[in-house]
Design a protein around this motif. Structure first.
Motif, PDB file in Angstrom:
ATOM      1  N   GLU A 133      10.242 -21.660  17.821  1.00 56.18           N
ATOM      2  CA  GLU A 133      10.746 -20.789  16.768  1.00 56.18           C
ATOM      3  C   GLU A 133      10.149 -21.096  15.334  1.00 56.18           C
ATOM      4  O   GLU A 133       9.691 -20.453  14.271  1.00 56.18           O
ATOM      5  CB  GLU A 133      12.244 -20.974  16.725  1.00 56.18           C
ATOM      6  N   LEU A 134      10.077 -22.320  15.212  1.00 54.77           N
ATOM      7  CA  LEU A 134       9.544 -23.192  14.101  1.00 54.77           C
ATOM      8  C   LEU A 134       8.008 -22.729  13.693  1.00 54.77           C
ATOM      9  O   LEU A 134       7.539 -22.450  12.610  1.00 54.77           O
ATOM     10  CB  LEU A 134       9.510 -24.643  13.987  1.00 54.77           C
ATOM     11  N   SER A 135       7.351 -22.568  14.828  1.00 54.39           N
ATOM     12  CA  SER A 135       5.946 -22.398  14.796  1.00 54.39           C
ATOM     13  C   SER A 135       5.733 -20.954  14.176  1.00 54.39           C
ATOM     14  O   SER A 135       4.732 -20.697  13.777  1.00 54.39           O
ATOM     15  CB  SER A 135       5.050 -22.558  15.939  1.00 54.39           C
ATOM     16  N   LYS A 136       6.699 -20.095  14.519  1.00 53.15           N
ATOM     17  CA  LYS A 136       6.389 -18.657  14.301  1.00 53.15           C
ATOM     18  C   LYS A 136       6.684 -18.627  12.439  1.00 53.15           C
ATOM     19  O   LYS A 136       6.117 -17.559  12.099  1.00 53.15           O
ATOM     20  CB  LYS A 136       7.538 -17.771  14.911  1.00 53.15           C
ATOM     21  N   GLN A 137       7.408 -19.142  11.992  1.00 55.28           N
ATOM     22  CA  GLN A 137       7.558 -19.074  10.522  1.00 55.28           C
ATOM     23  C   GLN A 137       7.385 -20.450  10.037  1.00 55.28           C
ATOM     24  O   GLN A 137       8.268 -21.534  10.139  1.00 55.28           O
ATOM     25  CB  GLN A 137       9.018 -18.763  10.512  1.00 55.28           C
ATOM     26  N   PRO A 138       6.224 -20.367   9.499  1.00 55.89           N
ATOM     27  CA  PRO A 138       5.774 -21.547   8.622  1.00 55.89           C
ATOM     28  C   PRO A 138       6.718 -22.001   7.503  1.00 55.89           C
ATOM     29  O   PRO A 138       7.203 -21.206   6.792  1.00 55.89           O
ATOM     30  CB  PRO A 138       4.461 -21.329   8.149  1.00 55.89           C
ATOM     31  N   CYS A 139       6.910 -23.028   7.557  1.00 57.92           N
ATOM     32  CA  CYS A 139       7.884 -23.806   6.477  1.00 57.92           C
ATOM     33  C   CYS A 139       7.267 -24.450   5.339  1.00 57.92           C
ATOM     34  O   CYS A 139       6.464 -25.386   5.659  1.00 57.92           O
ATOM     35  CB  CYS A 139       9.145 -24.551   7.050  1.00 57.92           C
TER      36      CYS A 139
END
Lengths: 413, 907
Positions: free
Chosen positions: B397-403
């Motif tokens: 999930e984190l990789s889908k949306q860069p923070c």
């Protein structure tokens, strides 16, 4: 048969083969003269019909003289045969290992009348006479040779006793301790009728009238005052005083002539010639001419001419100029130098050099002295160095002046 | 002397005559091209004045004009003193010489032939050569004053020749050194040359001094040899005396020793006899002793044998007695040992069974434990797997949306702030319009930021601001575009644009539209990270330190496999295993341990008994063996005894008697021997040694020392005899006398030589001094002229006292150097030569006007120096007649003088 009167010749110090380096040009002649004198002596022995001849040592100058000398001597000694000749070895020809008396001349070829006294054994040369020898065995000794005389017990009361030794009598101031000193009373102490000695070259009879030096048979130099001598001795009986006759021998004459040459050279020459003409045998004469005084002139040709004249006439001439003051600069040179500045300058230089060498030229002629003036006599260091390097002496300066005078005379006059 | 005219014919290029008349008393310049005969004219002058008319040879032949048989003919008129002369000189086929003198009307013949030659030569202070042409150095005045071409061009004039030196002296007015002085010095020099070598000043080898010295040396040598030989003879004589003394001493000694030996001989013989007898006795004693010892040995052997037999028997009895109890003990031990071994066997059996039970119980317990651990491990693995899955989902999930990171967020915030600020500033500086409508209308307002439509009513005026431009689009009416021209606004707009781009970039990176979105994204990211970290920690705890999920899974698999195997061995299933009771393993173990202990104790007892049995057995065996050996030994000894007594008829008494007899015999001999020993002297050995030493000493003296000495003596004797026969003293005397004569001669020769040396030295020194003072003015004048020519005041000529040239001195500030002339240029060298000649001419001209001839002297001279030289020549021409020969007439334009064109002068 007992002889009651004994007659003999006593001689010594022939010193055959001696050197004569003081007269080197005639040394051989001087040596030959000693043999000639020996022969003469032997003739005297024959003529006087002596009973024997005693030679008290130093027959030879050295043990290592030439064989020819040994043979000549033995031949000379044989001339008076059958008169016996007794030879005592002396300090010049002692009986050491190299003794000349071991050579064939004195062994195989010894003449029958010649006897070498090799031991202290007494010898009877003739009946009634006992000869006590003290042959010398070394070149020097502190011992009195006469203490070694052996008086045989079997000797007759009437026998004439003659001692023969070689050494110096103990006369104060005339002997040395290691020179075979002989007691003054040896003859008396030992009861000798005669003590024949050798070693001193002058004839001498001691106070006891029995102790005698015969002297050399031929003089050996200008310093010896007398001619050669030999003693003819006659003893009448045991205990009687010997009769001693001195005979002159010798073939050469050694003479000294002193002459003042301050005056005119012509007079000087004349005087000398006159004196020389009085010489008996000029061809056998050796002359020492002692000149003293101041030469008048720088021209010494007269002296050269005189020397040539003397050389022809005499066997040997020696001119002693030690007291003869020459004048290297005289009128001749000053005359040549007059009006010649070049010559004057050279003379001046030579005068300065003589002064620097410690022997100033004296007696300069006045005119030349005026010309040369009183300039400084000091020579520069370079010249001094050159003089030192060449080894120039004051006599060379005088020679230079003489040469200069003769050359200048040749060119300028 | 000055020249009036010169006519030359038949000389080299002058086949036809050439006439030069009326020479000036000053400067005369003869010019012409090369090879026109200028130098030949100088040759003609030299031939006329300086050579014999009648000379022959190749040198004069070479002067014929080439290809002809013409002969040189020279005619010259000249002045000498106050008189006028004419010289006609012909050579070779025209050989003649006529000197005429002018009488005012005509020339009158004065001299001819050799007389004429000589007269003219004397005028020139010249010398003729012995053969051939005269050399430059013989030319007298011409040598000093003429500068020809050729090899002599650079040779410096000098006063070496006596003739010219004399003239020079006269010219200088010198009176301090005359011809006679020369002659005087010459004689001295001649004598000097006879004695000394010129270079070193040493005595010549063939001089009287050297020869006398050689003779002295030879005489000294001979005398030294003779004296050395004499000294050697004296030493030989001393040695001979010593040898004689020593020989006598040795002979006496030998005799004494022989006497002593004789005395000793008697004693020695007696000692020898006694010793011989003693030796014999010793031999007999030895024999008797041997015989006695043999019997004694025999008797001793018998005694020993008897004793041995008795002892052996005693020993046998003792040992037999000792072996009995040992055997009894041995039996006892063996029996006990057998009993204990039987007990041990039973015990082993019991242990085996107990061990089996124990093993079984142990396996069961282990299996149960394993079952539990396996279950625990499986739970652990499950938990870890769940956690791992959660972590994985979260990461996806984190990789889908860069923070964005906090840095990016901050940068975006900063950019926004700056944008807002700049926009405000730009708006403040930018455009502002107020629109008041008279009627309602719509207006589209476009700015760089946006585009809006406004409805403007009269009651609602509109105020607009814009940073840079504004476009007002009024529908139906038109468009108004308003721009700001402010540079500040432009700058601000640029900055705003830049910031906006930067901000957009950050937003685009993370896929958001606005800064708020960016912040929201950031906060979401932070929360996700937190959750992820928590899951990871839980997983780590579940797995344990150093473990991974894979490891645990692998471990679980292994445990399960092992458990299955254990169950298989036990013959039960896992379920049955779980239900089975746990056995009492400890009880079984204790029982087993007890049995083992019993067995061990029993084993030790058995071991000890075994050892004891072995020991006893050994002891018994040993004793029995010993008894057997003793018996054998006794038998052997008995046999030996019997054998030994056989020679005595088996009678021991006979043996005893024999022994006694032998002993008595031996004792008797011993007594005799002792008596002999007593008779021999105690120092017999010493006496014998002394005798031997004596003998050796005597031998040494008689056979070695004395003969050796005699030989040496013979040698010395031979030397003395030889010296005597040679007459060594006479030889030495003759050498000494010869030396005296030689020394006297040497002294005389040396004195004469030293005198000459002094004279030579002083004469030469004085002459040099005189000449030096004479030539000093010349040197100064030459230097002056040279300095004028070169313009170099620091330069001066170095001339010797005879005017020969040494070099050029150059004065520098603190030094001076002298350079040889060849170091300088040819031009300078020519100028130098000219300077010397002009200086000489100046002084010689004081006697009378002199002729100076310069053959093209200025070829290598530069214009500056040329000018100075011309001035000097003009000045010199006041006292000198100067004839210059040159190719370069133009160079002499600057001076006055008579000119002669050589080509025009040819007849």
């Amino acid at each position: 048969m007992v002889i009651t009167v004994v007659s003999f010749l006593h001689t010594a110090d022939w010193q055959i083969g001696m050197k004569a380096s003081q007269v080197p040009t005639v040394a051989e002649t001087v040596r030959k003269a000693r043999l000639t004198a020996a022969e003469q002596l032997m003739r005297i022995a024959s003529q006087r019909e002596v009973d024997f001849v005693l030679i008290a040592g130093d027959l030879f100058e050295n043990n290592l003289v030439h064989n020819e000398a040994a043979h000549r001597v033995t031949e000379a000694l044989s001339a008076c045969s059958p008169i016996p000749v007794y030879v005592l070895p002396g300090n010049h020809d002692p009986l050491t290992e190299d003794s000349i008396y071991n050579r064939s001349a004195f062994k195989d070829y010894l003449p029958p009348n010649v006897h070498i006294l090799r031991t202290f054994e007494p010898v009877a040369p003739v009946p009634g006479v006992m000869l006590l020898p003290a042959p010398v065995m070394s070149k020097e000794s502190f011992d009195d040779p006469t203490t070694q005389f052996r008086i045989p017990p079997e000797m007759g009361e009437d026998s004439i006793i003659i001692g023969i030794a070689h050494g110096s009598l103990r006369i104060p101031g005339k002997f040395q301790e290691n020179d075979f000193p002989i007691a003054l009373d040896a003859a008396k102490r030992l009861g000798l009728d005669y003590l024949a000695l050798g070693h001193w070259h002058s004839f001498y009879v001691h106070d006891d009238e029995r102790t005698v030096y015969a002297g050399t048979h031929e003089p050996t130099g200008f310093d010896e005052q007398r001619k050669g001598t030999v003693a003819h001795v006659t003893i009448e009986a045991r205990g009687s005083l010997p009769k001693i006759e001195r005979l002159d021998t010798g073939t050469l004459s050694w003479q000294t002539l002193k002459c003042d040459v301050s005056g005119d050279p012509a007079h000087v020459v004349s005087h000398i010639k006159h004196e020389v003409s009085k010489v008996e045998n000029p061809s056998s004469t050796l002359l020492r001419l002692e000149l003293k005084g101041h030469a008048q002139s720088d021209d010494l040709q007269w002296l050269e001419d005189l020397e040539d004249w003397l050389k022809i006439r005499l066997l040997y001439i020696e001119i002693d100029k030690t007291q003869f003051v020459t004048r290297p600069i005289g009128k001749r040179l000053s005359k040549l130098a007059a009006g010649n500045p070049f010559l004057q300058s050279i003379i001046s230089d030579l005068v300065d050099i003589a002064y620097a060498l410690g022997r100033p030229i004296e007696d300069l002629p006045e005119d030349l002295a005026n010309i040369l003036g009183s300039d400084s006599q000091i020579i520069d260091d370079r010249l001094q160095d050159d003089l030192d390097r060449w080894g120039i002496q004051s006599e060379d300066v005088e020679e230079a002046l003489r040469t200069l005078a003769s050359i200048a005379e040749e060119v300028l006059s | 002397m000055i020249l009036r005219s010169l006519t030359v014919s038949g000389l080299r290029c002058f086949r036809n005559p050439i006439e030069l008349k009326d020479f000036s008393e000053g400067i005369n310049i003869i010019y012409g091209p090369n090879e026109s005969g200028k130098s030949t004219l100088v040759t003609g002058l030299a031939l006329a004045f300086l050579n014999r008319h009648d000379m022959t040879g190749d040198a004069i032949e070479a002067f014929r004009p080439w290809g002809t048989s013409l002969s040189p003919l020279i005619r010259t008129e000249f002045m000498f003193g106050d008189k006028r002369y004419c010289l006609e000189k012909g050579f070779l086929d025209n050989a003649r010489s006529v000197l005429s003198e002018w009488d005012g009307i005509r020339y009158q013949r004065l001299d001819e032939g050799k007389a004429a030659d000589d007269k003219v030569r004397r005028m020139m202070q010249a010398e003729f050569s012995g053969r051939g042409l005269s050399k430059n150095t013989q030319w007298g005045l011409a040598h000093l004053l003429w500068m020809p071409q050729g090899t002599d061009r650079f040779s410096s004039p000098s006063l070496a020749e006596p003739g010219v030196e004399d003239y020079f002296r006269q010219a200088m007015g010198a009176t301090i050194f005359s011809k006679k002085d020369d002659k005087l010095l010459g004689l001295i020099s001649k004598r000097y040359a006879d004695i000394f070598t010129p270079k070193t000043g040493d005595f010549k080898a063939n001089s009287e001094v050297s020869l006398a010295k050689q003779k002295v040396a030879a005489a000294k040598d001979q005398l030294d040899r003779a004296l050395r030989d004499l000294e050697a003879i004296r030493e030989a004589e001393s040695d001979l005396l010593l040898h004689d003394s020593r020989l006598a001493e040795l002979e006496t000694r030998s005799a004494n020793l022989k006497q002593e030996r004789q005395n000793l001989t008697g004693q020695l013989e007696r000692i020898r006899d006694l010793k011989s007898e003693r030796d014999t006795m010793k031999a007999r004693l030895q024999t008797a002793t041997q015989a006695w010892e043999t019997v004694k040995k025999e008797w001793q052997q018998v005694s020993n044998l008897k004793k041995t037999i008795a002892d052996t028997r005693l020993e046998i009895a003792r040992k037999e007695k000792a072996v009995i109890p040992l055997k009894a003990d041995l039996d006892k031990v063996s029996k006990e040992l057998d009993s204990k071994r039987a007990i041990e066997k039973d015990l082993e059996k019991g242990i085996k069974e107990t061990n089996k039970d124990f093993q079984k119980a142990n396996d069961l317990e282990q299996a149960k434990n394993r079952l539990e651990s396996t279950r625990n491990l499986a739970a652990q693995v499950k938990s870890a797997q769940d956690l791992t899955k959660k972590i994985s989902d979260l990461e996806k999930e984190l990789s889908k949306q860069p923070c964005p990171g906090i840095t990016d967020v901050k940068s975006a915030e900063d950019s926004k702030s700056r944008i807002d600020a700049r926009e405000a500033e730009a708006r403040a500086q930018g455009l502002a319009i107020d629109v008041t409508a008279y009627t309602d209308f719509d207006m589209i307002v476009s700015t760089s930021e946006d585009e809006k439509t406004y409805t403007i009513r009269p009651s609602e005026p509109l105020s607009l601001v814009s940073a840079d431009r504004m476009t007002l689009d009024i529908r139906g009416l038109g468009r108004i575009e308003i721009k700001s021209g402010s540079t500040d606004v432009k700058r601000l707009l640029e900055q705003i644009s830049t910031e906006k781009r930067a901000l957009k970039e950050i937003l685009d990176r993370y896929g958001v539209e606005t800064l708020s979105d960016l912040k929201e994204r950031y906060n979401w990211g932070v929360r996700q990270d937190l959750q992820l970290n928590t899951l990871r920690d839980n997983l780590k705890t579940t797995l344990g330190s150093g473990n991974t999920l894979r490891l645990l899974e692998s471990q679980l698999q292994k445990e399960e496999t092992t458990l299955r195997e254990q169950c298989l061995r036990l013959g039960i299933s896992q379920e049955e295993l779980a239900e089975a009771e746990t056995p009492d393993v400890d009880l079984l173990k204790n029982r087993l341990d007890g049995l083992n202990k019993q067995r061990d104790d029993l084993g030790r007892e058995i071991l000890e008994l075994d050892k004891l049995e072995q020991s006893l057995s050994k002891q018994v065996a040993k004793l029995e063996q010993e008894i057997s050996n003793l018996r054998t030994s006794a038998e052997i000894s008995s046999g030996e005894l019997k054998r030994r007594l056989e020679s005595y008829d088996n009678n021991e008494e006979k043996l005893n008697s024999a022994l006694t007899e032998k002993e008595e015999g031996k004792n008797c001999i011993e007594k005799h021997l002792a008596e002999l020993e007593r008779q021999i002297p105690k120092n017999a050995a010493e006496i014998e040694r002394n005798a031997i030493r004596l003998e050796q000493k005597i031998k040494e003296i008689d056979e070695e020392t004395i003969p050796g000495l005699r030989d040496k003596r013979a040698v010395l004797r031979g030397k003395l005899d030889e010296a005597g026969n040679r007459g060594l003293y006479s030889e030495a005397v003759q050498c000494e006398e010869a030396l005296k004569i030689a020394e006297s001669n040497q002294a005389i020769a040396l004195r004469k030589a030293q005198g000459i040396r002094l004279l030579q030295y002083l004469g030469r020194t004085r002459k040099d001094q005189l000449l030096d003072s004479l030539t000093e003015p010349i040197r100064d004048e030459a230097t002056r002229i040279f300095r004028i020519i070169t313009g170099s005041p620091e330069r001066s000529l170095e001339l010797s006292s005879d005017l020969s040239l040494s070099g050029i001195k150059i004065d520098q500030e603190d030094s001076e150097t002298i350079g040889p002339i060849w170091d300088f240029s040819i031009g300078t060298q020519e100028q130098l030569m000219m300077s010397v000649r002009l200086a000489l001419g100046h002084f010689l001209g004081q006697v009378e006007r002199q002729l100076v001839v310069l053959d093209d002297p200025l070829v290598n001279t530069d214009p500056h120096r040329l000018e100075r030289i011309l001035d000097l020549l003009e000045a010199a021409s006041k006292t000198l007649q100067i004839i210059i020969l040159t190719c370069h007439i133009d160079r002499y334009e600057g001076i006055l003088g008579k000119r002669f064109n050589i080509t025009e002068a040819t007849l």
